[in-house]
Design an enzyme around this catalytic site. Structure first.
Site, PDB file in Angstrom:
ATOM      1  N   SER A   1     -50.597  21.983  16.600  1.00  0.00           N
ATOM      2  CA  SER A   1     -50.581  20.612  15.966  1.00  0.00           C
ATOM      3  C   SER A   1     -49.362  20.556  15.455  1.00  0.00           C
ATOM      4  O   SER A   1     -48.890  19.032  15.180  1.00  0.00           O
ATOM      5  CB  SER A   1     -51.717  20.680  15.088  1.00  0.00           C
ATOM      6  OG  SER A   1     -53.145  20.403  14.844  1.00  0.00           O
TER       7      SER A   1
ATOM      8  N   SER B   1     -51.879  17.674  16.141  1.00  0.00           N
ATOM      9  CA  SER B   1     -52.127  16.557  14.721  1.00  0.00           C
ATOM     10  C   SER B   1     -51.399  15.810  14.952  1.00  0.00           C
ATOM     11  O   SER B   1     -51.239  14.123  13.861  1.00  0.00           O
ATOM     12  CB  SER B   1     -53.641  16.649  14.441  1.00  0.00           C
ATOM     13  OG  SER B   1     -52.930  18.017  13.537  1.00  0.00           O
TER      14      SER B   1
ATOM     15  N   LYS C   1     -47.440  15.007   6.198  1.00  0.00           N
ATOM     16  CA  LYS C   1     -48.059  14.753   7.332  1.00  0.00           C
ATOM     17  C   LYS C   1     -49.473  14.232   6.201  1.00  0.00           C
ATOM     18  O   LYS C   1     -49.407  15.128   4.830  1.00  0.00           O
ATOM     19  CB  LYS C   1     -48.788  15.722   7.986  1.00  0.00           C
ATOM     20  CG  LYS C   1     -50.200  15.671   8.715  1.00  0.00           C
ATOM     21  CD  LYS C   1     -50.005  17.086   9.739  1.00  0.00           C
ATOM     22  CE  LYS C   1     -51.244  16.723  10.560  1.00  0.00           C
ATOM     23  NZ  LYS C   1     -51.428  18.522  11.689  1.00  0.00           N
TER      24      LYS C   1
END
Lengths: 491, 95, 491
Positions: free
Chosen positions: C175, C151, C76
């Protein structure tokens, strides 16, 4: 209006917030060096710069130093303390917050004994002391209309010591600051170098009519960085506030700066917006727990503290409160004195010489006690010879001057080389006295004719002549006694 | 608790976020709805409950006082918007 | 190769079926072909990946390759990767080439894993749909009209689409788990403190935790083995032995006590999702588990508490983005204030600003007690709910999200979006671990109508090994985790 008159009517209330840079090798939350004087930003690591993703880890030595300070002022050391973030934007504050302590500081209530110039002592209560990180520096030299930011200092550990508003004069504030300076330097937790910013002081000062209990509105004078400036800034502020109040005005709560060049304080130019620091617990740091064993271990590491030394000096050594105060002002000075005393064995003599001849020469040459050309052992050796009457006071000064100028390894060596050994042989002294009496018949006649109360003074002439004849080596009290006996026999 | 235009402007200033009046209006609306949702916290009886800052009851570890970080100024300043003589540059700071 | 698990790929590498370079090149080619439509990557680091793959291959030739050497993964874009842009999905960091690597990145690199690049995400991890990225939204591989969740939406989509076998995500309020559910993959949020946060750009420091996202619980275990452990650079990482998470994966579930929290099956839960979750629970019963009804009475307060605590921490964490040392700086700042205000207004997106404003407001004077303090008290009650439940049961089960993936643009209202996290957010407040595993496909009969459902399994602090065991045994009995979305080139 003058300050004296102001003080008649107004009581001055002063509290100090003193920031002490702790002399750790690395920063409070990072492994960057804290050494002074590096090129800009060469000692600002990722954590100090607040790069995205970095995290703080607390320096164990900063904690130990804070705890030792707490023990030195007899403070409560809570088992539990926390770190908070103080949020504000400033270019020398890389993360946009300062990691500090607010709700649960590491050091609780304590007290500091201060000694005033007249030798009297007082106690100033400490509200608390907390750890925090220092900010960087903004350099205002012109970089094409820009300021430069150096973050080497960012993250240097600070101990902020917050006093109660217990001081009532500039003198007391200055004495308090000196006492703190002595404590932190004795503990070895700070170099106490005010010129380099290792110790910085914010002064909160307000006036109130004598007898009134509630406090007046205070002004905060930021970043005063010498003992003398603290006194000057307070003196100016007392005058400013008392004039304001007497003219029917009010003191505005504000932050002011002391300008040593103009010797006045002025309001800071920053916009008067109410600060809202939005303190909240730092989520990157966990509660710090200090158990009793840890605290006791730190206690075992404490050196003898200035107040303890002072009490020992006045008690055991019989020094005056004033002398004890001067000699314990810094640990190197106190230790120097103690080494002199250990060698010569006469505390008062050692105190007089260290505070007198030695300090005068050090001041004259702008030297620190640690840089003294005359070692404590050398001075002690010299004073031993004075104490055992090997030399007299005048010769001692000569020996001291030679030691200072590196003209000899020890007092004994100089005494021998220069033939300064005092003449104490009564036969020799008697011969000198007889010769002086014989050589000065006119003065002898005057002596005989003078009234008794004048004779005491007139004997000085003969003593001088004998000393001169002995090239200063005769023992003055012995000469004095011998001359009196001989001259009085002629009456 | 309701939030007003002035509260939003004040928060924006504290957070140094440039907002124009139109932005502010929009945020007043959004933030009011969020705070309305948040205000439900008041329904909970928290008398005598100690606030929880960290999910684990852990305590702060300590780092040895050692210099472990080398000088990396050149690397760090390669990503800086403006530097000179090793300093970060910002519009003139006035005290 | 693209739809195999890490464990299968590891066997292929070990058996010489293919090299890491071949595998890496194949996936890079697939990313190039497929990702333009998905937008799951912000940066693809092909060259570095091929170099790392070659290093892993040569280590293998020399017999020095570890179990994970040569396996591809993606990070990420919130994990700092030295020399590679690390944007956190924000314009603010569009120009930020990280000068250091996060601890987990270092660890995984040392284990020989090959990073293919950095995945898309909601800006600063604030969002539940991946629509809040400066780099544009990510499409759900199952249907390009749907969001992948957020997210960590880029990581979830990339794994689901067969672009990379595993990726790291971060989970502050769901997330990892919610996008794992929306994309039909397995995502584990470890116990707070289990994995280092150093180098992970902070959103809400007391809630953030990194975790693996992969195609099976077995793969998550492999990655967690390499990620977990105390980091001397992260004070909040726990020094507690790391078990071998792979060792007990197959342990039978006889007698497992599953708690079903009443509050996780109430109003707002999509009927299809509930049905799938209850069927999954039945599978567990058939495997020897026992179901017990439990209650987590403060569940409804988790979102309100979270939207005080997380924005408050975020408002402070994001202050470092000030245009001074890194990141976006506005053109020609007229003053310091202009520099701050414009750089931040331009650099941050809408949702980030919203949360900064909320956090700043709730921390400010006069509001702190009613909001922040209150939320932290409620946080303790929420944690206590879980501790009480784990006295009675071994794990809790429920849906990871109230619905399946929704359409892009469907939740324009921030509060509606926040309610997405109703089942995941309390877990972060309590700091316990949670995993989301595929447990069904709902929707129409056509492949593009399939929407994955995630079963969320929660355990007590440091119960990851057991969670992975519980998830793995289910994955041995079912094949939901093997279903792949109808991505182009699949046939």
């Amino acid at each position: 209006m003058n300050q004296g008159a102001a003080n008649m009517q107004w009581e001055v209330v002063i509290g100090l917030e003193v920031h002490v840079q702790l002399s750790t090798r690395s920063k409070i939350f990072s492994g960057a060096s804290t050494a002074f004087g590096a090129e800009p930003n060469r000692q600002a690591c990722a954590v100090d710069l607040g790069l995205p993703g970095v995290l703080p880890v607390l320096n164990e030595n900063a904690v130990a130093m804070a705890v030792r300070f707490g023990l030195a002022i007899d403070a409560e050391i809570p088992e539990y303390s926390t770190f908070e973030r103080k949020n504000y934007f400033y270019p020398d504050l890389p993360k946009g917050y300062q990691t500090s302590q607010m709700a649960h500081p590491i050091i609780g209530r304590g007290e500091v004994e201060i000694t005033l110039p007249d030798g009297t002592t007082r106690t100033v209560r400490i509200h608390h002391a907390h750890m925090e990180e220092d900010a960087g520096k903004s350099l205002h030299e012109d970089y094409s209309g820009m300021s430069g930011i150096d973050l080497n200092r960012a993250g240097t550990p600070l101990l902020e010591i917050v006093s109660e508003p217990d001081m009532r004069s500039a003198e007391e504030a200055s004495a308090y600051l000196r006492a703190l300076h002595a404590i932190v330097t004795y503990l070895g937790i700070s170099d106490g170098n005010m010129a380099e910013g290792s110790m910085r002081c914010d002064v909160n000062i307000s006036l109130r009519p004598r007898g009134q209990q509630t406090l007046g509105t205070r002004a905060e004078i930021k970043n005063v960085n010498s003992f003398r400036f603290v006194e000057r800034a307070i003196a100016f502020e007392i005058e400013r506030q008392s004039e304001l109040l007497e003219d029917g005005g009010i003191v505005v709560q504000e932050t002011r700066l002391y300008d040593p060049d103009s010797d006045e304080t002025r309001a800071m130019r920053t916009k008067e917006e109410a600060n809202d620091y939005r303190y909240f617990p730092c989520p990157d740091l966990l509660p710090l727990m200090l158990d009793e064993a840890y605290v006791e271990h730190q206690r075992s590491l404490l050196p003898e503290l200035p107040s303890e030394k002072r009490h020992r000096f006045t008690g055991e050594l019989g020094l005056s409160a004033y002398d004890a105060g001067v000699l314990t002002a810094s640990r190197p000075l106190a230790e120097y004195f103690e080494r002199v005393h250990a060698v010569c064995g006469d505390a008062k003599l050692a105190a007089n010489w260290v505070q007198g001849d030695l300090m005068a020469r050090l001041n004259q040459d702008g030297l620190d006690i640690s840089e003294s050309p005359v070692s404590a052992e050398q001075l002690g050796g010299l004073l031993s010879r004075l104490a055992d009457d090997t030399i007299n006071g005048k010769a001692a000064k000569q020996v001291f001057a030679d030691l200072w100028a590196y003209k000899g390894e020890s007092a004994d060596e100089i005494i021998a080389a220069r033939g300064l050994k005092q003449v104490t042989d009564s036969g020799e002294i008697e011969a000198l006295c007889d010769r002086v009496i014989a050589d000065n018949p006119a003065q002898v006649t005057q002596y005989r004719e003078a009234s008794e109360d004048k004779r005491g003074k007139m004997i000085g002439f003969f003593v001088g002549q004998v000393m001169k004849a002995s090239r200063g080596t005769a023992n003055p009290p012995q000469v004095n006694a011998m001359l009196k006996e001989k001259l009085d026999a002629l009456l | 608790m309701a939030i007003e235009h002035a509260d939003v402007m004040r928060a924006a200033h504290l957070a140094r976020l440039g907002l124009d009046d139109n932005d502010a209006e929009r945020y007043v609306e959004d933030l009011s709805r969020i705070l309305e949702m948040v205000d439900r916290l008041a329904e909970v009886d928290t008398e005598g409950v100690t606030p929880l800052s960290h999910p684990l009851d852990a305590t702060q570890p300590l780092r040895a006082d050692e210099v472990t970080e080398a000088d990396r100024r050149d690397t760090f300043q390669r990503i800086a918007p403006a530097t000179a003589d090793g300093l970060y540059l910002v519009p003139r700071v006035v005290e | 190769m693209h739809d195999r698990t890490l464990a299968e790929l590891a066997r292929g590498l070990a058996g010489g079926e293919f090299t890491s370079r071949e595998l890496t090149a194949a996936l890079l080619e697939r990313i190039e072909r497929i990702d333009p439509a998905l937008n799951s990557f912000i940066s693809v680091t092909g060259e570095q990946a091929l170099n790392a793959a070659e290093r892993a291959d040569s280590a293998r030739q020399q017999g020095k390759a570890g179990a994970l050497a040569g396996l591809p993964l993606a990070y990420k874009d919130i994990f700092c990767t030295e020399g590679v842009r690390t944007s956190a999905g924000s314009r603010m960091l569009d120009n930020f080439i990280a000068p250091y690597s996060a601890t987990v990145v270092d660890k995984l690199e040392r284990a020989g894993l090959v990073s293919l690049g950095k995945t898309n995400m909601d800006e600063f991890a604030m969002g539940s749909s991946n629509e809040n990225s400066w780099y544009g939204p990510v499409k759900n591989p199952w249907n390009s009209e749907l969001v992948p969740g957020g997210s960590s939406g880029g990581s979830a989509a990339a794994v689901a689409a067969g672009l990379v076998p595993a990726a790291l995500g971060t989970d502050t309020g769901g997330s990892i788990r919610q996008p794992a559910a929306f994309c039909g993959i397995t995502g584990l949020k470890p116990t707070y403190g289990r994995v280092s946060r150093y180098g992970m750009i902070a959103y809400a420091s007391s809630l953030d935790q990194a975790g693996p996202m992969a195609r099976s619980a077995e793969d998550c275990a492999l990655l967690l083995n390499a990620m977990a452990g105390h980091d001397p650079r992260d004070s909040t990482s726990v020094s507690r032995a790391v078990p071998d998470y792979s060792r007990e994966l197959d342990k039978p579930l006889d007698g497992l006590r599953i708690g079903l929290p009443a509050e996780y099956f109430g109003e707002g839960l999509d009927a299809d999702v509930e049905k799938a979750v209850r069927e999954a629970v039945k599978v567990y019963e058939s495997l020897g588990a026992r179901v017990i009804d439990v209650s987590l009475p403060h569940t409804g307060m988790a979102i309100p508490a979270y939207y005080v605590i997380a924005p408050a921490e975020a408002s402070s964490n994001l202050s470092r983005f000030d245009g001074v040392r890194f990141g976006h700086r506005c053109d020609d700042p007229a003053s310091l204030e202009d520099l701050y205000k414009r750089s931040r207004a331009e650099g941050f997106g809408e949702e980030v600003k919203r949360r900064i404003l909320i956090g700043t407001h709730t921390l400010s004077e006069g509001f702190f007690d009613a909001y922040y303090r209150k939320a932290q008290q409620v946080r303790r009650l929420i944690r206590q709910d879980f501790l009480d439940a784990f006295d009675k049961v071994d794990v809790l089960m429920g849906p990871a999200a109230p619905t399946t993936a929704f359409k892009l643009g469907a939740k324009a209202d921030p509060v509606q979006m926040y309610l997405q996290d109703i089942y995941t957010i309390a877990v972060n407040l309590a700091g316990i671990p949670g995993i989301s595993i595929p447990a069904g496909l709902v929707g129409g009969n056509h492949p593009t109508d399939h929407r994955p459902v995630g079963l969320q399994i929660l355990g007590p602090h440091f119960g990851e090994a057991h969670l992975l065991n519980v998830a793995h045994v289910y994955q041995q009995a079912t094949d939901w985790h093997q279903r792949r979305p109808p991505v182009e080139g699949q046939a």
